[in-house]
Scaffold this motif. Structure first.
Motif, short mmCIF file in Angstrom:
data_model
loop_
_atom_site.label_atom_id
_atom_site.label_comp_id
_atom_site.label_asym_id
_atom_site.label_seq_id
_atom_site.Cartn_x
_atom_site.Cartn_y
_atom_site.Cartn_z
N CYS A 21 21.40 67.31 12.52
CA CYS A 21 21.51 66.99 13.95
C CYS A 21 21.62 65.50 14.25
O CYS A 21 21.83 65.13 15.41
N LEU A 24 24.58 64.47 16.36
CA LEU A 24 24.89 65.36 17.47
C LEU A 24 24.20 64.91 18.74
O LEU A 24 23.18 64.22 18.70
N SER A 29 22.59 69.75 19.52
CA SER A 29 21.47 70.10 18.66
C SER A 29 20.77 71.36 19.17
O SER A 29 20.44 72.25 18.39
#
Length: 64
Positions: A21, A24, A29
């Motif tokens: 993540c 992101l 996420s």
């Protein structure tokens, strides 16, 4: 309440998720995590957006 020893397997899983993540957006996420929850736990999951830019992932119930 006392805390037990950290679970190495759980810590490794969170470290892997954090790595996935890292590039992101918070919403991307949350979408990824909600999809994982569906795979692991089944059912429907809802993403709640908050004014501070955070997102919560909550189990959807028919009573909502």
């Amino acid at each position: 309440m006392t805390r037990g020893r950290p679970d190495p397997e759980l810590e490794a899983m969170f470290a892997e998720l954090a790595e996935i993540c890292k590039d992101l957006t918070p919403l991307e996420s949350a979408l990824l995590v909600a999809d994982g929850f569906r795979d692991v736990y089944g059912g429907e999951w809802r993403i709640e957006a908050h004014v501070d830019g955070s997102f919560w992932i909550v189990k959807h119930s028919d009573q909502d």
